[in-house]
Write an enzyme that holds these catalytic residues in place. Structure first.
Site, PDB file in Angstrom:
ATOM      1  N   ILE A 105      -2.492   6.477   7.178  1.00 12.23           N
ATOM      2  CA  ILE A 105      -3.883   6.228   7.560  1.00 12.23           C
ATOM      3  C   ILE A 105      -4.133   6.557   9.022  1.00 12.23           C
ATOM      4  O   ILE A 105      -5.173   6.222   9.565  1.00 12.23           O
ATOM      5  CB  ILE A 105      -4.265   4.755   7.290  1.00 12.23           C
ATOM      6  CG1 ILE A 105      -3.365   3.798   8.080  1.00 12.23           C
ATOM      7  CG2 ILE A 105      -4.189   4.445   5.796  1.00 12.23           C
ATOM      8  CD1 ILE A 105      -3.758   2.327   7.970  1.00 12.23           C
ATOM      9  N   HIS A 121      -4.746   6.554   0.949  1.00 14.49           N
ATOM     10  CA  HIS A 121      -4.942   5.168   1.364  1.00 14.49           C
ATOM     11  C   HIS A 121      -6.009   5.030   2.446  1.00 14.49           C
ATOM     12  O   HIS A 121      -6.119   3.968   3.060  1.00 14.49           O
ATOM     13  CB  HIS A 121      -3.619   4.564   1.827  1.00 14.49           C
ATOM     14  CG  HIS A 121      -2.608   4.439   0.730  1.00 14.49           C
ATOM     15  ND1 HIS A 121      -1.268   4.183   0.955  1.00 14.49           N
ATOM     16  CD2 HIS A 121      -2.737   4.546  -0.622  1.00 14.49           C
ATOM     17  CE1 HIS A 121      -0.626   4.134  -0.198  1.00 14.49           C
ATOM     18  NE2 HIS A 121      -1.500   4.367  -1.168  1.00 14.49           N
TER      19      HIS A 121
END
Length: 247
Positions: A105, A121
């Site tokens: 991320i 994600h």
């Protein structure tokens, strides 16, 4: 290891797909989660487990505590890409890499120059008001006043666009990732324990014979790999490609 054969594979391929996890960014200074020295092993002394803090229920019930952990353990705004990120960006620029699929991320692939990045994600760089969907940058979140960031338009809670425990992945994005892996000539999987579902299950969709697995520790899919390398992701990708040096 002699990387001559792998360099030849890279040079001859036009449809490489890369699937990466936290181990791709550890050499940039971002800790991973599940290794012996990872974030999930660091909590102790009766503290709340990171898995609980990073859950949807915890975010909603204890937003301020979530953000205390998130800002101190999950966000690294000043880190720079490493040789792995630059190697992948170079392959894409050469027209050899079709997509980067990541569980990370941190946004380092994009910072290095990659354009087609599927972030399964989510990303710390995207943040939205839960009420009105007003968008906020990472800097907006870090500079926000109060216990946690609130929307300047409506006062709602601003939530990072990251997938927390108890939340579902974007199924359209997951399907796109599945198609890239099915169609890949070469599949490079690196820096991931391959234990998180459903993302890890995507690897099983690969039907080719050029599966390169790079990870310092053993994974459940080591036996599937055509090329198994236990070494630094940045070192290996730089050695395999011509785009491994940062500008």
């Amino acid at each position: 290891m002699d990387f001559g054969q792998l360099k030849k594979l890279m040079a001859e391929s036009r449809n490489i797909v890369f699937f990466g996890g936290a181990g791709t960014s550890t050499e940039s200074g971002i800790p991973d989660f599940r290794s012996a020295d990872g974030l999930y092993q660091a909590q102790g002394g009766g503290q709340i487990a990171p898995e609980e803090i990073l859950s949807h229920d915890f975010f909603m019930a204890r937003t301020a505590d979530f953000y205390d952990f998130y800002r101190s353990k999950m966000v690294y705004p000043d880190v720079l890409p490493n040789a792995a990120h630059y190697a992948l960006a170079g392959l894409e620029q050469q027209g050899r890499l079709a997509a980067v699929i990541t569980q990370n991320i941190d946004g380092l692939y994009q910072k290095a120059g990659s354009r087609n990045v599927l972030e399964l994600h989510g990303s710390v760089h995207r943040n939205f008001c839960m009420n009105c969907r007003e968008a906020y940058s990472l800097q907006d979140v870090l500079k926000s006043e109060g216990e946690y960031p609130r929307c300047k338009r409506c006062g709602g809670i601003v939530k990072p666009d990251v997938v927390l425990y108890q939340e579902s992945l974007d199924m359209d994005l997951l399907q796109r990732a599945a198609e890239y892996i099915r169609q890949a000539d070469v599949l490079i999987v690196a820096g991931t324990s391959l234990t998180v579902q459903p993302a890890a299950g995507l690897v099983r969709l690969y039907e080719g014979s050029k599966f390169i697995l790079i990870n310092k520790s053993a994974t459940p899919m080591d036996g599937m790999a055509n090329y198994l390398i236990s070494d630094s992701v940045a070192k290996v990708l730089a050695a395999m490609t011509a785009g491994g040096e940062s500008p």
